[in-house]
Scaffold this motif. Sequence first.
Motif, PDB file in Angstrom:
ATOM      1  N   GLU A 273       0.824  -1.208   0.000  1.00  0.00           N
ATOM      2  CA  GLU A 273       0.000   0.000   0.000  1.00  0.00           C
ATOM      3  C   GLU A 273       0.861   1.262   0.000  1.00  0.00           C
ATOM      4  N   ILE A 274       1.908   1.266   0.817  1.00  0.00           N
ATOM      5  CA  ILE A 274       2.795   2.436   0.891  1.00  0.00           C
ATOM      6  C   ILE A 274       3.432   2.698  -0.470  1.00  0.00           C
ATOM      7  N   GLN A 275       3.921   1.650  -1.104  1.00  0.00           N
ATOM      8  CA  GLN A 275       4.573   1.821  -2.401  1.00  0.00           C
ATOM      9  C   GLN A 275       3.582   2.248  -3.476  1.00  0.00           C
ATOM     10  N   ASP A 276       2.418   1.617  -3.495  1.00  0.00           N
ATOM     11  CA  ASP A 276       1.401   1.981  -4.502  1.00  0.00           C
ATOM     12  C   ASP A 276       1.051   3.459  -4.403  1.00  0.00           C
ATOM     13  N   LYS A 277       0.818   3.926  -3.208  1.00  0.00           N
ATOM     14  CA  LYS A 277       0.420   5.320  -3.035  1.00  0.00           C
ATOM     15  C   LYS A 277       1.568   6.276  -3.335  1.00  0.00           C
ATOM     16  N   TYR A 278       2.752   5.926  -2.909  1.00  0.00           N
ATOM     17  CA  TYR A 278       3.891   6.823  -3.131  1.00  0.00           C
ATOM     18  C   TYR A 278       4.184   6.955  -4.628  1.00  0.00           C
ATOM     19  N   LEU A 279       4.211   5.837  -5.330  1.00  0.00           N
ATOM     20  CA  LEU A 279       4.527   5.873  -6.759  1.00  0.00           C
ATOM     21  C   LEU A 279       3.407   6.510  -7.576  1.00  0.00           C
ATOM     22  N   ALA A 280       2.201   6.566  -7.011  1.00  0.00           N
ATOM     23  CA  ALA A 280       1.083   7.240  -7.680  1.00  0.00           C
ATOM     24  C   ALA A 280       1.072   8.735  -7.381  1.00  0.00           C
ATOM     25  N   GLY A 281       2.039   9.199  -6.579  1.00  0.00           N
ATOM     26  CA  GLY A 281       2.125  10.622  -6.258  1.00  0.00           C
ATOM     27  C   GLY A 281       1.439  11.031  -4.975  1.00  0.00           C
ATOM     28  N   ASP A 282       0.837  10.071  -4.276  1.00  0.00           N
ATOM     29  CA  ASP A 282       0.128  10.375  -3.032  1.00  0.00           C
ATOM     30  C   ASP A 282       1.076  10.148  -1.853  1.00  0.00           C
ATOM     31  N   LYS A 283       1.994  11.079  -1.639  1.00  0.00           N
ATOM     32  CA  LYS A 283       2.991  10.919  -0.586  1.00  0.00           C
ATOM     33  C   LYS A 283       2.355  10.994   0.801  1.00  0.00           C
ATOM     34  N   ASP A 284       1.367  11.866   0.957  1.00  0.00           N
ATOM     35  CA  ASP A 284       0.687  11.962   2.249  1.00  0.00           C
ATOM     36  C   ASP A 284      -0.054  10.663   2.568  1.00  0.00           C
ATOM     37  N   GLY A 285      -0.692  10.099   1.557  1.00  0.00           N
ATOM     38  CA  GLY A 285      -1.394   8.836   1.753  1.00  0.00           C
ATOM     39  C   GLY A 285      -0.441   7.703   2.089  1.00  0.00           C
ATOM     40  N   ALA A 286       0.732   7.721   1.439  1.00  0.00           N
ATOM     41  CA  ALA A 286       1.740   6.702   1.729  1.00  0.00           C
ATOM     42  C   ALA A 286       2.212   6.816   3.178  1.00  0.00           C
ATOM     43  N   ALA A 287       2.434   8.053   3.631  1.00  0.00           N
ATOM     44  CA  ALA A 287       2.878   8.266   5.008  1.00  0.00           C
ATOM     45  C   ALA A 287       1.811   7.814   6.000  1.00  0.00           C
ATOM     46  N   ALA A 288       0.551   8.107   5.681  1.00  0.00           N
ATOM     47  CA  ALA A 288      -0.541   7.722   6.575  1.00  0.00           C
ATOM     48  C   ALA A 288      -0.724   6.208   6.639  1.00  0.00           C
TER      49      ALA A 288
END
Length: 351
Positions: A273-288
Amino acid sequence: MQLGINLGYWGAGMDGDNLAVAQEADRLGYAVCWAAEAYGSDAATVLTWVAAQTERIDVGSAIFQIPARQPAMTAMTAATLDSLSGGRFRLGLGVSGPQVSEGWYGVKFDKPLARTREYVEIVRKAMTRERLSYDGEHWTLPLPDGPGKPLKLTVHPQREHIPLYIAAIGPKNLEQTGEIADGALLIFPSAEHLEDTAVRHLRAGREKSGKTLEGFDIVPTLPLAFGEDKDVEKLADTFRPYTALYVGGMGSRQQNFYNKQARRMGFEEAATEIQDKYLAGDKDGAAAAIPHDLIDKTTLLGSVDRIADRMKEYAAAGVTTLTLAPAGWTLDERIAALRAGTEALERAGLA
């Protein structure tokens, strides 16, 4: 167990503070001060600057990037730094990652283990000050059928043997590190999982070379946030962007060593989940999406007593030098964290 300090990357807006932190670590008796490089500041210049303004603390590269320098230049830099610092230099090496190696240095990120082995062999040979010749898959010295001839290093390092470390995280790299290096630089290390994720592989490499872990320096870096135990979750949040960057955004989807490390620690779903969100540009979502437990297991958080208890766990797991990256918005906060580290080590009975 000794303590180290990691200044991270120079040029992040805290340069003056970083020097003050290094000088306070020197005063407190920390064993080593590490500096990193990626595609901004280089570590050699930073370490020279720190060494010139400290007295006892070792200075170490964590890391010099292998694709950035020819191995003979690394030997030259190591010998020079050791000489100028009065025998206080530690040489840390690493292959970096595919994005930096190929995008910044124009060096193909292939066969990293074989490349590292050859690199270490050349560096070690050059630093013995014997005439340098080498015939490998990645380097041939001198080049054949040309004017080159075997040369020897003209600078005398302060010490006969400069300690050589390798940044390693994958099982094969860890095993090779145990075989060919004097120490291992680790990141995202959980004391609970350290035997399975790192130490057993290092031990296997030492056994390959007919050695034990005796005298081998196991050096994890742990971010440290000092505060009250009731605020541990808030302190952990400080490291969410940092953890998201490494677990989610370092390397590529196929070659992210830190994401694989999180999976080996039992955080498979979260790592995805962290990687999917980060690579999609959702850095805040990845952190959360980072579980609190993942941060807590790979950092030092809370009071001196809580940090001391965690230090005992790392020492029991085989750590010989615990490198701290003290967090804080101000210099005073970082210095307080640094002092808390020293107090915790003493309270744990490890000083």
